[in-house]
Design an enzyme around this catalytic site. Structure first.
Site, PDB file in Angstrom:
ATOM      1  N   HIS A  20       0.845  -1.210   0.000  1.00  0.00           N
ATOM      2  CA  HIS A  20       0.000   0.000   0.000  1.00  0.00           C
ATOM      3  C   HIS A  20       0.873   1.249   0.000  1.00  0.00           C
ATOM      4  O   HIS A  20       0.586   2.224  -0.673  1.00  0.00           O
ATOM      5  CB  HIS A  20      -0.921   0.020   1.232  1.00  0.00           C
ATOM      6  CG  HIS A  20      -1.692  -1.254   1.405  1.00  0.00           C
ATOM      7  ND1 HIS A  20      -1.993  -1.812   2.618  1.00  0.00           N
ATOM      8  CD2 HIS A  20      -2.200  -2.106   0.479  1.00  0.00           C
ATOM      9  CE1 HIS A  20      -2.656  -2.927   2.444  1.00  0.00           C
ATOM     10  NE2 HIS A  20      -2.784  -3.134   1.158  1.00  0.00           N
ATOM     11  N   ASP A 123      -6.600   4.419   0.595  1.00  0.00           N
ATOM     12  CA  ASP A 123      -6.531   3.145  -0.117  1.00  0.00           C
ATOM     13  C   ASP A 123      -7.683   2.255   0.342  1.00  0.00           C
ATOM     14  O   ASP A 123      -8.528   2.659   1.151  1.00  0.00           O
ATOM     15  CB  ASP A 123      -5.143   2.489   0.026  1.00  0.00           C
ATOM     16  CG  ASP A 123      -4.785   2.163   1.466  1.00  0.00           C
ATOM     17  OD1 ASP A 123      -5.696   1.850   2.254  1.00  0.00           O
ATOM     18  OD2 ASP A 123      -3.589   2.235   1.819  1.00  0.00           O
ATOM     19  N   ALA A 357      14.960  -7.417  -1.531  1.00  0.00           N
ATOM     20  CA  ALA A 357      15.889  -7.083  -2.617  1.00  0.00           C
ATOM     21  C   ALA A 357      15.412  -5.810  -3.310  1.00  0.00           C
ATOM     22  O   ALA A 357      14.229  -5.481  -3.243  1.00  0.00           O
ATOM     23  CB  ALA A 357      15.916  -8.228  -3.622  1.00  0.00           C
ATOM     24  N   GLN A 359      13.853  -4.601  -5.821  1.00  0.00           N
ATOM     25  CA  GLN A 359      13.092  -5.197  -6.927  1.00  0.00           C
ATOM     26  C   GLN A 359      12.968  -4.292  -8.152  1.00  0.00           C
ATOM     27  O   GLN A 359      13.118  -4.759  -9.281  1.00  0.00           O
ATOM     28  CB  GLN A 359      11.696  -5.597  -6.417  1.00  0.00           C
ATOM     29  CG  GLN A 359      10.833  -6.225  -7.494  1.00  0.00           C
ATOM     30  CD  GLN A 359       9.620  -6.918  -6.933  1.00  0.00           C
ATOM     31  OE1 GLN A 359       9.738  -7.729  -6.025  1.00  0.00           O
ATOM     32  NE2 GLN A 359       8.456  -6.632  -7.461  1.00  0.00           N
ATOM     33  N   HIS A 374       4.498 -13.668  -7.101  1.00  0.00           N
ATOM     34  CA  HIS A 374       3.222 -14.009  -6.452  1.00  0.00           C
ATOM     35  C   HIS A 374       2.068 -13.199  -7.052  1.00  0.00           C
ATOM     36  O   HIS A 374       0.935 -13.348  -6.631  1.00  0.00           O
ATOM     37  CB  HIS A 374       3.334 -13.752  -4.944  1.00  0.00           C
ATOM     38  CG  HIS A 374       3.324 -12.297  -4.578  1.00  0.00           C
ATOM     39  ND1 HIS A 374       4.070 -11.342  -5.256  1.00  0.00           N
ATOM     40  CD2 HIS A 374       2.656 -11.605  -3.623  1.00  0.00           C
ATOM     41  CE1 HIS A 374       3.851 -10.148  -4.715  1.00  0.00           C
ATOM     42  NE2 HIS A 374       3.007 -10.289  -3.723  1.00  0.00           N
ATOM     43  N   TRP A 377      -0.224  -6.805  -7.207  1.00  0.00           N
ATOM     44  CA  TRP A 377      -0.462  -5.901  -8.339  1.00  0.00           C
ATOM     45  C   TRP A 377       0.730  -4.988  -8.601  1.00  0.00           C
ATOM     46  O   TRP A 377       1.041  -4.653  -9.747  1.00  0.00           O
ATOM     47  CB  TRP A 377      -1.749  -5.102  -8.125  1.00  0.00           C
ATOM     48  CG  TRP A 377      -2.211  -4.383  -9.352  1.00  0.00           C
ATOM     49  CD1 TRP A 377      -2.344  -3.041  -9.519  1.00  0.00           C
ATOM     50  CD2 TRP A 377      -2.607  -4.971 -10.614  1.00  0.00           C
ATOM     51  NE1 TRP A 377      -2.804  -2.745 -10.791  1.00  0.00           N
ATOM     52  CE2 TRP A 377      -2.968  -3.906 -11.486  1.00  0.00           C
ATOM     53  CE3 TRP A 377      -2.677  -6.290 -11.095  1.00  0.00           C
ATOM     54  CZ2 TRP A 377      -3.396  -4.126 -12.800  1.00  0.00           C
ATOM     55  CZ3 TRP A 377      -3.099  -6.497 -12.406  1.00  0.00           C
ATOM     56  CH2 TRP A 377      -3.449  -5.432 -13.246  1.00  0.00           C
ATOM     57  N   ASN A 378       1.436  -4.566  -7.543  1.00  0.00           N
ATOM     58  CA  ASN A 378       2.617  -3.718  -7.772  1.00  0.00           C
ATOM     59  C   ASN A 378       3.689  -4.491  -8.533  1.00  0.00           C
ATOM     60  O   ASN A 378       4.277  -3.978  -9.481  1.00  0.00           O
ATOM     61  CB  ASN A 378       3.202  -3.222  -6.445  1.00  0.00           C
ATOM     62  CG  ASN A 378       2.237  -2.325  -5.706  1.00  0.00           C
ATOM     63  OD1 ASN A 378       1.855  -1.286  -6.208  1.00  0.00           O
ATOM     64  ND2 ASN A 378       1.817  -2.741  -4.526  1.00  0.00           N
ATOM     65  N   ALA A 397      -4.898 -13.187  -1.183  1.00  0.00           N
ATOM     66  CA  ALA A 397      -5.612 -11.961  -1.579  1.00  0.00           C
ATOM     67  C   ALA A 397      -6.098 -12.065  -3.039  1.00  0.00           C
ATOM     68  O   ALA A 397      -6.571 -13.118  -3.454  1.00  0.00           O
ATOM     69  CB  ALA A 397      -4.747 -10.734  -1.322  1.00  0.00           C
ATOM     70  N   GLU A 398      -5.895 -10.986  -3.817  1.00  0.00           N
ATOM     71  CA  GLU A 398      -6.464 -10.979  -5.175  1.00  0.00           C
ATOM     72  C   GLU A 398      -5.473 -11.533  -6.199  1.00  0.00           C
ATOM     73  O   GLU A 398      -5.668 -11.425  -7.398  1.00  0.00           O
ATOM     74  CB  GLU A 398      -6.911  -9.555  -5.532  1.00  0.00           C
ATOM     75  CG  GLU A 398      -5.912  -8.611  -6.145  1.00  0.00           C
ATOM     76  CD  GLU A 398      -4.718  -8.210  -5.267  1.00  0.00           C
ATOM     77  OE1 GLU A 398      -4.510  -8.807  -4.186  1.00  0.00           O
ATOM     78  OE2 GLU A 398      -3.965  -7.321  -5.705  1.00  0.00           O
ATOM     79  N   GLN A 399      -4.400 -12.173  -5.702  1.00  0.00           N
ATOM     80  CA  GLN A 399      -3.318 -12.577  -6.613  1.00  0.00           C
ATOM     81  C   GLN A 399      -3.743 -13.639  -7.628  1.00  0.00           C
ATOM     82  O   GLN A 399      -3.224 -13.693  -8.739  1.00  0.00           O
ATOM     83  CB  GLN A 399      -2.122 -13.061  -5.789  1.00  0.00           C
ATOM     84  CG  GLN A 399      -1.507 -11.937  -4.971  1.00  0.00           C
ATOM     85  CD  GLN A 399      -0.786 -12.425  -3.730  1.00  0.00           C
ATOM     86  OE1 GLN A 399      -0.541 -13.625  -3.566  1.00  0.00           O
ATOM     87  NE2 GLN A 399      -0.446 -11.507  -2.836  1.00  0.00           N
TER      88      GLN A 399
END
Ligand code: UDP
Length: 481
Positions: A20, A123, A357, A359, A374, A377-378, A397-399
């Site tokens: 978030h 959010d 890391a 990313q 995974h 969304w980010n 979650a929404e993954q």
């Protein structure tokens, strides 16, 4: 209607969690630097880790921004007694309680500002602050940090015929969402299933959906060309306010940050051939069982591809709360025997990074050829904006919905066979096969498609693009109130 003078002024409210925090700070930066807003970001946190503070510090002092982002970290509230009855998997309820308990602090902080912001942007977990915002004569906006498809699910479910939801939950039938791909039972969200077991999570999800639906506006971290029909459908009357697709807002690689950190991973990547490395990481909180981690280790070794693997303590491990005690890596050595053997056998092929890391910088590096993710969304948007093909391995979650979109609609990923069902261990041969598919067999096709999306994302954000125009429209609407 009144025209306010000066820059539009907004307050952003960010709930706990890196997933978030990162997009909310990016939104703040973009509103301020590209669209002239006055922005104050209020952060509710339970996390005092160095990484958390570093991300806030790096964002607020980004050299690209002409003025500093005004960031207020609200003092942590003691919610331990309220969280006690919840188990650790009820992370949604944990965040929501923390947010509720922080509302008084937020109210005092806003009241102490010299100029009251025109709007409060929250959010998904911050919608309980809307009552306070309305009381203070502020407009209410949501920044939805996932896809428009997930947003459509969230706003439709509270008003859906009970029978449809029952058939989805009990008979495992797909859940129809107007104007969207139906949500398969295997990809559904946990709060929809937990009506009887954990009614609080279920009720909370429905409440959030209604709050979002009644907001004055919704910003969503997607862009028109990525989810055209879903966005159009959301505009056709289900929500009260306007919808603004403003994405993809991602934390880009920052050369200055990289130089400062001299991260060993980036120096190692510099020495690898183009698009040869697979980056394995499951977000800011994703963990695996020990058995699953063992299969990943063997799968990587079997593939013989170069890799970077970000490891966390496995779930169920007694030391899991003591960050870093599992897989302790000092001078490249590990105290864990499985990992030690793995490191010995693969030290020429890859790197294992404990806990965290860089990313954004890794995905931006030309040596990276694929991302085992995974599907947070980010992470998904970071892969797309860097043109990196994915192996979709959703966890919670929404993954699972994101993974379905990435593989079946967008064609930029291959997906693990069990679809992300944690109860089934994905075996080493399957992992090897997935790596082969994305790096060799289907690599060219997937790469072409993800590069097209990368281009489309860039166009959306550039001047005159759909997301740029959304921001412009938002600024206009906030000045005419
Ligand atoms: N992230 C990172 N390093 C890590 C793990 C995660 O920089 O080792 C960042 C990642 O780039 C992304 C965010 O943390 O911006 C994770 O958000 P996402 O929505 O992908 O997943 P979540 O952590 O919320 O499940």
């Amino acid at each position: 209607m009144v025209l306010t003078v000066g820059n539009p002024s907004v307050a952003l409210l960010c709930s706990p969690g890196m997933g978030h925090l990162i997009p909310m700070l990016e939104l703040g930066k973009c509103l301020m630097s590209n669209h002239g807003f006055d922005v104050t970001v209020f952060i509710v946190t339970t996390d005092s880790s160095t990484t958390h503070s570093q991300i806030i510090q790096q964002t607020s002092s980004n050299p690209k921004t002409t003025a500093a982002l005004n960031i207020v970290v609200l003092p942590p509230v003691d919610v331990s007694s309220k969280l006690k009855p919840l188990n650790s998997s009820q992370f949604g309820a944990r965040i929501k309680i923390t947010m509720e308990e922080s509302l008084q602090l937020l109210r005092s902080a806003i009241l102490s500002m010299k100029l009251r912001p025109t709007a409060l942007i929250v959010d998904l977990f911050g919608t309980d602050a809307f009552a306070m915002a309305r009381d203070l004569h502020m407009l209410t906006y949501v920044f939805f940090t996932s896809s428009a498809w997930v947003l459509a699910l969230a706003v439709h479910v509270p008003f859906m015929e009970k029978e449809l939801l029952d058939r989805h939950v009990k008979l495992h039938e797909p859940l129809p969402i107007p104007g969207c791909k139906p949500v398969r039972f295997e990809d559904t969200l946990e709060p929809l299933l937990l009506k009887d077991e954990v009614p609080m999570e279920h009720e909370m999800f429905l409440q959030m959906g209604s709050n979002i639906r009644n907001a004055d506006g919704i910003l969503v971290n997607t862009w028109e060309d990525l989810e055209t029909s879903v966005v159009q459908n959301l505009r056709s009357g289900i929500i009260k306010g306007k919808i603004y697709p403003v994405g993809p807002l991602v934390r880009g690689a920052d050369p200055n940050r990289t130089k400062m950190d001299h991260h060993q991973v980036l120096s190692w990547l510099d020495q690898q051939p183009a698009e040869s490395v697979i980056f394995v990481s499951f977000g800011s909180g994703g963990t695996m069982s020990e058995a699953q981690m063992e299969e990943i280790a063997y799968g990587l070794e079997l593939s013989q591809h170069r890799f970077i693997w970000v490891v966390r303590p496995p779930h169920g491990d007694k030391t899991a709360t003591n960050h870093g005690s599992f897989f302790k890596l000092e001078n490249g050595k590990s105290t864990d025997s499985l990992l030690e053997k793995f490191l010995n056998k693969t030290h020429e092929l890859g790197l294992v990074v404990p806990m965290w890391a860089p990313q954004s910088e890794i995905l931006d590096h030309s040596s990276v050829g694929a991302f085992m993710t995974h599907c947070g969304w980010n992470s998904t948007l970071e892969a797309i904006t860097n043109g990196v093909p994915m192996i979709a391995w959703p966890l919670y979650a929404e993954q699972r919905m994101n993974a379905a979109a990435l593989t079946e609609e967008l064609g930029v990923a291959v997906r693990v066979k069990n679809g992300g069902n944690k109860a089934e261990v994905v075996e080493r041969n399957e992992i090897h096969r997935l790596i082969r598919r994305v790096m060799v067999e289907e690599g060219v096709c997937i790469k072409e498609r993800v590069k097209e999306l990368k281009h489309s994302a860039k166009m959306a954000l550039s001047e005159g693009g759909s997301s740029f125009n959304s921001f412009h429209q938002l600024a206009k609407n906030l000045q005419w109130i």
